[in-house]
Design an enzyme around this catalytic site. Structure first.
Site, PDB file in Angstrom:
ATOM      1  N   HIS A 239       0.820  -1.204   0.000  1.00  0.00           N
ATOM      2  CA  HIS A 239       0.000   0.000   0.000  1.00  0.00           C
ATOM      3  C   HIS A 239       0.866   1.270   0.000  1.00  0.00           C
ATOM      4  CE1 HIS A 239      -3.689  -2.227   0.981  1.00  0.00           C
ATOM      5  NE2 HIS A 239      -3.050  -2.821   1.974  1.00  0.00           N
ATOM      6  N   ASP A 240       1.757   1.349   0.991  1.00  0.00           N
ATOM      7  CA  ASP A 240       2.480   2.598   1.240  1.00  0.00           C
ATOM      8  C   ASP A 240       3.650   2.806   0.283  1.00  0.00           C
ATOM      9  OD1 ASP A 240       0.712   3.114   3.290  1.00  0.00           O
ATOM     10  OD2 ASP A 240       1.943   2.119   4.788  1.00  0.00           O
TER      11      ASP A 240
END
Length: 311
Positions: A239-240
């Site tokens: 995600h990040d």
């Protein structure tokens, strides 16, 4: 090569740690500071994880403490999280750094750097948006001094915390609403693309074979993620790291600009990011939203960033 000045605002858990590593070794970025916020686990853990990570890799990047809880809501965050382990880094244990956190807090660190770079600073937010919302409220002129905010959070459709809300936005919807209404140029890297950003065992082997401390940390975290997934938990989703990647190379995703707002009052929809895909709502578009991901290109990017640790 001119480097982008950035601050990474983070709630360092497993995928956050991988994102920070890719950023530290990306020559395109001038990381001015890392600011911490409660999110995946409590602030004491997200902050210590961040400091220990950057120091164990030999970086002296400033780490500034941020908000321990959401703006208005009673904190619902706790350790022992199934997704990130008891203290946020899964089964990974890093040496405890003897160095201190930066003397200024997250809000003042963000503002100082925004003033210093006068419109060129970019924020990469990979946790709840609490610190950034506080900074906008305390320093209203901040919105004129930032080039862009790229945030991992939200979704056009669905959620991973509730059926309608993604975790980072759900954790502090009022903060998200403030940021979305700020007028700062925004890019949302949400579940529509991050749920496709999964690494597999072959990727982990290639990363471990880089044979550096950074690659070993990433591979160990991936092993935890694979084990978590085998027990019915989340896959090895980056995600990040995808938010960091989009800051450096926006061509990794296809984006369109929409009006985006955050639902704060719904009993069942709090934290939902409303994306006006039709013009029934005539509000002016305020946010670029990532909709499609070039997964192969992203995997090449992440391996290359980590491989830079061997140079």
């Amino acid at each position: 090569m001119s480097k982008k000045p950035v601050i990474i605002d983070c709630d360092t858990g497993t995928d956050d740690a991988i994102a920070i590593i890719t950023a530290l070794y990306s020559p395109e970025l001038n990381i001015r500071a890392l600011t911490t916020v409660a999110g995946n686990v409590e602030l004491q853990y997200t902050s210590r994880n961040t400091l220990n990570l950057v120091r164990s890799l030999g970086f002296d990047t400033r780490v500034a403490l941020g908000a321990p809880q959401p703006i208005l809501r009673k904190t619902i965050l706790h350790s022992g999280n199934y997704t990130h382990g008891d203290t946020g880094l899964g089964s990974l244990v890093l040496p405890d750094s003897e160095t201190s956190f930066y003397e200024k807090n997250a809000v003042e660190t963000i503002y100082d750097e925004a003033v210093k770079f006068n419109g060129e600073l970019e924020l990469i937010a990979i946790g709840p948006l609490t610190n950034i919302a506080h900074a906008i409220m305390v320093h209203p002129d901040l919105k004129t001094k930032l080039k862009k905010i790229i945030f991992m959070g939200g979704a056009m459709y669905g959620g991973n915390m509730t059926t309608t809300a993604e975790f980072n936005i759900w954790a502090d919807p009022e903060a998200a609403k403030i940021v979305l209404a700020s007028g700062v140029p925004l890019t949302m890297v949400g579940l529509d693309v991050t749920l496709k950003a999964a690494l597999n065992a072959n990727d982990a082997t290639e990363i471990r074979d880089i044979d550096t401390k950074a690659s070993e940390i990433v591979a160990d975290i991936l092993d935890f993620m694979f084990e978590r997934h085998s027990r019915g938990g989340e896959d090895a989703l980056m995600h990040d790291a995808l938010a960091v990647a989009v800051c450096i190379d926006p061509s990794l995703v296809e984006m369109n600009k929409y009006f985006v707002d955050c639902e704060c009052s719904g009993k069942y929809t709090s934290g939902h990011t409303f994306v006006a895909v039709t013009r029934i709502f005539r509000d002016e578009p305020n946010c670029y939203v990532a909709e499609k991901l070039d997964l192969l290109k992203f995997k090449l990017w992440i391996r290359k960033a980590i491989a830079n640790s061997a140079k």
